[in-house]
Design a protein around this motif. Structure first.
Motif, PDB file in Angstrom:
ATOM      1  N   UNK A 108      45.866  26.001  49.450  1.00 59.86           N
ATOM      2  CA  UNK A 108      45.299  26.601  48.233  1.00 59.86           C
ATOM      3  C   UNK A 108      46.391  27.258  47.394  1.00 59.86           C
ATOM      4  N   UNK A 109      47.345  27.886  48.073  1.00 63.71           N
ATOM      5  CA  UNK A 109      48.429  28.535  47.348  1.00 63.71           C
ATOM      6  C   UNK A 109      49.222  27.498  46.551  1.00 63.71           C
ATOM      7  N   UNK A 124      40.046  31.547  43.694  1.00 62.74           N
ATOM      8  CA  UNK A 124      39.324  30.873  42.607  1.00 62.74           C
ATOM      9  C   UNK A 124      38.024  30.308  43.181  1.00 62.74           C
ATOM     10  N   UNK A 125      37.003  30.238  42.332  1.00 61.53           N
ATOM     11  CA  UNK A 125      35.715  29.737  42.824  1.00 61.53           C
ATOM     12  C   UNK A 125      35.828  28.292  43.290  1.00 61.53           C
ATOM     13  N   UNK A 184      40.236  36.183  53.505  1.00 65.33           N
ATOM     14  CA  UNK A 184      41.638  35.754  53.463  1.00 65.33           C
ATOM     15  C   UNK A 184      41.955  35.000  52.172  1.00 65.33           C
ATOM     16  N   UNK A 185      41.050  34.113  51.774  1.00 67.70           N
ATOM     17  CA  UNK A 185      41.356  33.229  50.654  1.00 67.70           C
ATOM     18  C   UNK A 185      40.872  33.788  49.314  1.00 67.70           C
ATOM     19  N   UNK A 186      39.994  34.811  49.371  1.00 67.52           N
ATOM     20  CA  UNK A 186      39.485  35.399  48.142  1.00 67.52           C
ATOM     21  C   UNK A 186      40.443  36.459  47.608  1.00 67.52           C
ATOM     22  N   UNK A 187      39.937  37.273  46.700  1.00 70.40           N
ATOM     23  CA  UNK A 187      40.784  38.313  46.129  1.00 70.40           C
ATOM     24  C   UNK A 187      39.958  39.146  45.180  1.00 70.40           C
ATOM     25  N   UNK A 188      40.502  39.456  44.040  1.00 72.94           N
ATOM     26  CA  UNK A 188      39.769  40.283  43.086  1.00 72.94           C
ATOM     27  C   UNK A 188      38.741  39.477  42.315  1.00 72.94           C
ATOM     28  N   UNK A 189      38.983  38.194  42.106  1.00 70.91           N
ATOM     29  CA  UNK A 189      38.039  37.368  41.351  1.00 70.91           C
ATOM     30  C   UNK A 189      36.878  36.963  42.252  1.00 70.91           C
ATOM     31  N   UNK A 207      27.466  32.741  43.380  1.00 70.85           N
ATOM     32  CA  UNK A 207      28.174  31.605  42.772  1.00 70.85           C
ATOM     33  C   UNK A 207      28.760  30.708  43.865  1.00 70.85           C
ATOM     34  N   UNK A 208      29.511  31.327  44.796  1.00 72.05           N
ATOM     35  CA  UNK A 208      30.153  30.526  45.842  1.00 72.05           C
ATOM     36  C   UNK A 208      29.094  29.797  46.670  1.00 72.05           C
ATOM     37  N   UNK A 209      28.073  30.562  47.083  1.00 75.28           N
ATOM     38  CA  UNK A 209      27.075  29.998  47.987  1.00 75.28           C
ATOM     39  C   UNK A 209      26.279  28.888  47.318  1.00 75.28           C
TER      40      UNK A 209
END
Lengths: 355, 286
Positions: free
Chosen positions: B136-137, B144-145, B222-227, B82-84
């Protein structure tokens, strides 16, 4: 289908940064004329052509097609077609698609396009090559493809930028004649840029000679050959071009080195004023007395005629002759210009003084 | 031995030397990949055996483990995709017209704009992470995507623009002028004449952008997470404080590499040079 435009250029000025490439060009081309822009490279002839096409913007003056000001019209809005020196064919399209492209862009119906494409291709003799790509064509065929693409939509003005310069000598001669025939049969106004004076002289109804961003002369090939407006034009036209000698007027007679030509010149030049005397190689002939002392340096024999390279008053000069008894190298002889064939130019600015 | 023969032997020797040099390079390049491939079929015990074993009973357990169950990387592959792809699509959508404009149109501040596009590439990405995190925060874009895709654009877009400019500059001016005279207008000229000829360049650029985004790790971790948890980040989880699960890591790496290799192979035929050969004869440059 004889839609042919009249062209008028009024005081066209073009600058590239700080250099001015066109210093105010005034020019008129009549409908149906085959007109040549002739000049050495960098003289502004291609720039003027591109101004007409709308590929360059004017920095002054106007361009009129059929008396309508198109100075600021987009290239596509001018209804002109152009054949580029490089042909600029679309490499990813077949010959058929290349020729059809201008019609496709104005959304002609497919059947009409098909018909027009085969007509145009047949006219230039590439009907059998429609499914090839430009990369698979010879130089001459590519050139024809570019021509077909230009004539297919029947433009009112046809611009050709040195279209023959990439062809070999033999093909160039053939294509030259064909171009002329094509233009006649279409009846379209055509402007042709070339640096080859012979090409311009043989193909054009009228010629504009460009020198350093200015028009040096406009006229028929005959007018330009017989009455060159400046010494620069005289030195550019004819093969070989005109001989130019520094000379001086004395009592209406012309002194050239140690010799005085025994003609009377009714000229605007003041007595004693230094001038440039121009004599065409074909207008020089050997004589027994009078005339100019000359020494033969070498002879170029073409079989049916010959160019005798002379030294006159320490200056190189050329004489064209049809005679078979050619003088040997080192021969001293006297030559004289035919009556009334001497052109006089101002030594100061090259302007024409007489006759 | 004649001179010609000696010449021939010399050429053959040179060829051999070149081959050996090439083989060495390929070996160095391929070793980690081949070793990873072998490791992915080993049991954890074979992996740790010393001296390393070359012959072993291959197992598919590692692949099963990273595809099924709680440690599956499938969701992460999906996340990567999705990101790519969104980053690639958006990048190309903007980069192609931007590069065309930079290559062709006369406009003010072109040099300045060009410099700043390039300048963004000169900053070390590490230095940008904290500012990006804070931005982003503040706008709620962390994990988020949309947020991460946007961050990816900051490096892929300038890169793509600069790469595409060179491809556009290679297309002869006259071709465009011919199209303009043929009443195509700017947009149709771009569509019918320029883009088909820049096809190779577009393919190459797309692949590079895709690869860069697919391989990205630093920003994602760093900027990603569980989603948003791309496969590069997920693979990192096989390395823990107590132990590194080499076999699982290798299997995941092979799976992560697969799409990249497939895309490269599929696009190879687009990367053809010489599309414009024969279109323009002689030097018509002014």
């Amino acid at each position: 289908m004889s839609r042919s435009a009249s062209v008028r250029i009024e005081g066209a000025v073009k600058r590239h940064g700080k250099t001015t490439v066109l210093h105010g060009i005034d020019l008129e081309v009549k409908p149906g004329e085959f007109f040549a822009f002739l000049g050495p490279s960098g003289s502004g002839k291609t720039t003027t052509l591109r101004l007409l096409a709308g590929l360059e913007t004017l920095d002054g003056g106007r361009v009129l097609l059929d008396d309508t000001d198109v100075s600021h019209a987009e290239p596509g809005a001018r209804d002109v077609a152009m054949v580029f020196q490089s042909y600029a064919l679309y490499p990813h399209m077949t010959v058929r698609e290349n020729i059809a492209f201008p019609l496709k862009m104005i959304r002609e119906p497919a059947s009409a396009i098909e018909q027009a494409v085969s007509d145009a291709a047949a006219r230039v003799g590439i009907g059998h090559l429609l499914d090839r790509r430009p990369g698979q064509l010879s130089g001459g065929q590519q050139q024809r493809c570019a021509l077909a693409r230009a004539i297919v939509r029947k433009p009112r003005l046809f611009l050709l930028d040195e279209p023959l310069s990439n062809l070999d000598a033999k093909l160039r001669l053939e294509t030259r004649a064909e171009l002329r025939r094509l233009q006649r049969s279409l009846g379209v106004t055509a402007i042709y840029v070339t640096h080859d004076q012979e090409e311009a002289m043989t193909i054009a109804d009228r010629i504009a000679i460009f020198m350093d961003g200015r028009l040096a002369q406009v006229g028929t090939p005959h007018e330009i050959f017989d009455q060159p407006a400046t010494a620069q034009v005289a030195a550019f036209i004819g093969s070989p071009p005109m001989n130019l000698f520094p000379a001086r007027l004395e009592d209406g007679r012309l002194r050239l080195g140690n010799d005085v030509l025994d003609y009377l010149f009714a000229s605007h030049a003041n007595p004693g004023q230094p001038v440039l005397a121009g004599i065409r190689p074909g207008d020089l002939e050997p004589c027994t007395e009078g005339g100019l002392a000359a020494e033969v340096e070498f002879v170029e024999d073409f079989g049916d005629s010959a160019i005798v390279n002379l030294s006159i008053a320490g200056q190189p000069a050329k004489m064209r002759t049809q005679r078979r008894d050619l003088p040997a190298e080192g021969t001293r002889l006297r030559v004289s210009p035919r009556l009334g064939s001497v052109h006089l130019f101002s030594e100061h600015d090259g302007g024409r003084l007489a006759p | 031995m004649t001179a010609a023969n000696r010449h021939k032997t010399g050429a053959a020797a040179r060829r051999l030397l070149m081959l050996i040099a090439a083989a060495c390079l390929v070996l160095i390049w391929a070793f980690p990949v081949v070793w990873g491939l072998l490791t992915s079929f080993k049991t954890e015990r074979d992996v740790l055996a010393w001296p390393p074993v070359l012959f072993f009973t291959p197992t598919l357990d590692n692949y099963r483990a990273v595809l099924e169950g709680s440690r599956s990387i499938l969701p992460n592959l999906w996340s990567s995709l999705i990101v790519t792809s969104s980053a690639t699509v958006v990048t190309m959508l903007f980069a192609v017209p931007a590069a065309y404009a930079m290559a062709r149109l006369k406009m003010r501040f072109k040099r300045t704009t060009g410099f700043y596009v390039l300048a963004t590439q000169m900053l070390p990405p590490v230095g940008l992470i904290i500012p990006y995190y804070i931005v982003l925060q503040k706008i709620g874009g962390l994990d988020s995507y949309a947020g991460i895709t946007t961050i990816y654009l900051t490096f892929s877009l300038p890169f793509a623009i600069w790469l595409m400019i060179t491809y556009f500059e290679d297309i002869p001016f006259e071709m465009e002028e011919a199209a303009l005279l043929d009443r195509a207008g700017r947009l149709r000229t771009l569509w019918y004449v320029i883009l088909p000829q820049a096809r190779g360049g577009i393919a190459v650029t797309t692949i590079f952008v895709f690869l860069n985004a697919w391989n990205e790790f630093l920003f994602a971790v760093v900027l990603g997470g569980n989603t948003v948890r791309p496969v590069t980040v997920a693979m990192y989880n096989f390395i823990s404080v107590e132990q590194t699960q080499w076999a699982l890591l290798s299997a995941a790496a092979m799976l992560a590499m697969a799409p990249v290799i497939l895309i490269g192979l599929a696009a190879q035929r687009h990367i053809v040079k010489g599309l414009t050969v024969g279109a323009v004869k002689g030097g018509g440059r002014r």
